[in-house]
Design a protein around this motif. Sequence first.
Motif, mmCIF file in Angstrom:
data_model
loop_
_atom_site.group_PDB
_atom_site.id
_atom_site.type_symbol
_atom_site.label_atom_id
_atom_site.label_comp_id
_atom_site.label_asym_id
_atom_site.label_seq_id
_atom_site.Cartn_x
_atom_site.Cartn_y
_atom_site.Cartn_z
ATOM 1 N N THR A 123 0.831 -1.206 0.000
ATOM 2 C CA THR A 123 0.000 0.000 0.000
ATOM 3 C C THR A 123 0.864 1.255 0.000
ATOM 4 O O THR A 123 0.595 2.219 -0.724
ATOM 5 N N ARG A 124 1.927 1.250 0.816
ATOM 6 C CA ARG A 124 2.806 2.420 0.877
ATOM 7 C C ARG A 124 3.519 2.656 -0.447
ATOM 8 O O ARG A 124 3.735 3.800 -0.862
ATOM 9 N N ILE A 125 3.896 1.559 -1.120
ATOM 10 C CA ILE A 125 4.584 1.699 -2.404
ATOM 11 C C ILE A 125 3.656 2.303 -3.458
ATOM 12 O O ILE A 125 4.074 3.107 -4.299
ATOM 13 N N LYS A 126 2.389 1.941 -3.429
ATOM 14 C CA LYS A 126 1.445 2.412 -4.445
ATOM 15 C C LYS A 126 0.928 3.824 -4.171
ATOM 16 O O LYS A 126 0.284 4.417 -5.035
ATOM 17 N N LYS A 127 1.208 4.348 -3.000
ATOM 18 C CA LYS A 127 0.682 5.666 -2.646
ATOM 19 C C LYS A 127 1.327 6.752 -3.501
ATOM 20 O O LYS A 127 2.543 6.809 -3.647
ATOM 21 N N GLN A 128 0.505 7.640 -4.067
ATOM 22 C CA GLN A 128 0.997 8.707 -4.939
ATOM 23 C C GLN A 128 1.142 9.987 -4.136
ATOM 24 O O GLN A 128 0.184 10.462 -3.539
#
Length: 714
Positions: free
Chosen positions: A389-394
């Motif tokens: 989730t943190r990686i996909k956060k923009q």
Amino acid sequence: MATVYLADDLKHRRKVAIKVLRSELGSLLGPERFTQEIEVVAGLTHPHIVPLYDSGEADGLLFFVMPYVRGESLREKLTREKQLTVAEAIGIIRQVAAALDHFHAHGLVHRDLKPANILMHEGEAMVTDFGIALPSGALPEKRITRSGVMVGTPSYMSPEQAAGERTLDGRSDVYSLGVMLYEMLAGEPPYTGPTAQAVIAKRFTDPVPSIRRLRPAVPVAVDEAIKKALANVPADRFPSGGAMVEALTAPVAAPKSPSVAVLPFLNFSADPENEFFADGITEDVIAQLSKIRSLKVISHTSVMRFKKRELSLKEIGARLDAANLLEGSVRRAGSRVRIVAQLIDAENDRHLWAETYDRDLTDIFAIQSDVALQIAAALEAELSPEERTRIKKQPTDDVQAYQSYLMGKHCFIRWTEEGFDQAIKHFDQAIARDKDYAPAYAGLGYVYTEIGIGVAGSLPPEEAFRKAKAAVDKALELDPELAEAHVVLAHLMMSCDYDWAGAEAEYRRAIELNPNSGISYDSYGLMLSSLERYDEALAAQERAHELDPVTHRMDIATTYLRAGRYDEAVRAITACLEVDPYLALGHATQGWAYLLTGKPEQGIASLRRAVSISPDSTLYLAQLGQALARTGQTDEAREILRQLNEMSAQRYVSPYHMAYVYTGLGEYDRAMDYLEQAYEARSGGIFGVKGSFLFAPLRGQERFQALLRKMNLG
């Protein structure tokens, strides 16, 4: 489950402790069963077991009598000290484990092992409280919990005990032993919660936590032993306390995590000004990968040294201690961007994954996230849902804001006054375009923090720190999981508030969110060194160096000097200067290593070299002034004082640096005047004053000790 009374044994004229069981527990056990079982306990003789003098029944209440042990319980010790050293904690566990093995050999299970039931008598651990001890495998026919009494303490009881299983053996106590060791090292039990039910639920559902996530200095063998002791299934635990103690000191080979270094993306754009954009892509891909705990990711500052690709991939991998390398290129034209990335096994030049992204510039964050996820998959790295989730956060929807942010970081890493000024300008521009851009606020907070500490810049510390706090507070308001912001907040809590516990919590949180951040580990080590927790500091800084192989070695050398480990300091400094012979800090630290080992001429020469490399730095000039004064060259030392005073008319000169020279001259009252000014201004690295070898002559001064107390260091 009982009330303990301090009493007088009239017959033998001695103090004793009388433990009276609660009536509902006593009625459940019954006097006959209690008498039978307490007889077995009374027969135990062991130097680490508190003996039983007597037992009986009075007016329906069951009681037993023990000697009065002077001292304190382990619970009281932990309340006061919070965390123990690894050696002390293992020493206590060794004694308790020996008592438990004796206990288990007689067919008994303690069932309520916890710090409150370990008494510390003249430095020795004594196990007590056998009120609910039962023969191995036995459990009362009636569930005690039906009477409102829980047998054992939720934070320490084994899963099978918490589940009310009818057969327990010594491995249940081994579980409790593991919980106690974890708490002695971490400052709290591994599972906590608002209710007993919440604590027990975590034990069944949450993975066994690693103590090294909180204290990197804990040996791997200890971490592995705790995990084994806390296994949910009894068969997976140690068969005895003695077996656990053996494992605590046994060498354990830590499994190597997959490692990757992201080499600087090449700029294939027609405009050479897009170089910073390619560098920014490199750094952001590293930042995304760094969020994956199961990967070892080499930091940005180390990989940038290989931008020109002057070595083979195999040689670069060896230099960075990375098994895998990510190569890439960026071509930008108008609103379009083309990114090519390929993952390569550095040892045999084998391609593991490759992809070409031809997208709109607005897709840049999706590309970075996809690259990180693809690499994790190619290396078979374990990835938690939270990490995904943190990686996909923009971070932002505004590409122009992103470009200003990249330019701000590009300027910041120059570590000059002009670079800091330009970084602030670009971060402000990013925020002007997107007022919710959390990383830009964190970057702004980082710059102002470094200005406040005195790295570079012309702002007074009070103003710089005030702006840093405002920026980092906003960053965390927008994104509470932004690791960079937690690092800055930790540094501010350390250097401005002297809130050491709060700073440590923030550093741990930053490392939890970004386990591959060399800066987080290095800064955490700086705080630990300031507290004179040198073994832990070195472990954190060594981890920082592992993640960032060409940096952080200098901080390790300084910690060695503070700890009095001069030979190791010299080796670390030499290695650092071999990589960068023009590093002013390296020559200054080398100078002090020479001075502290009785080589004054070499020491002065090295400090002069530092000043020549960085002539505008008041830090190195002031340190040279102290060194000259210490070696009897007082006229030149006073000339340096005159220069510093002249410089203060044109720019900010930290009173902390002035105190260096006055300490060397033996003018301790003047030195303390300046140190107290530095304390008020939070200037010049005053947070590290306690163990500083530069202020060693002041340690016997009452004013110095009073200053330490004001800084929560006394």
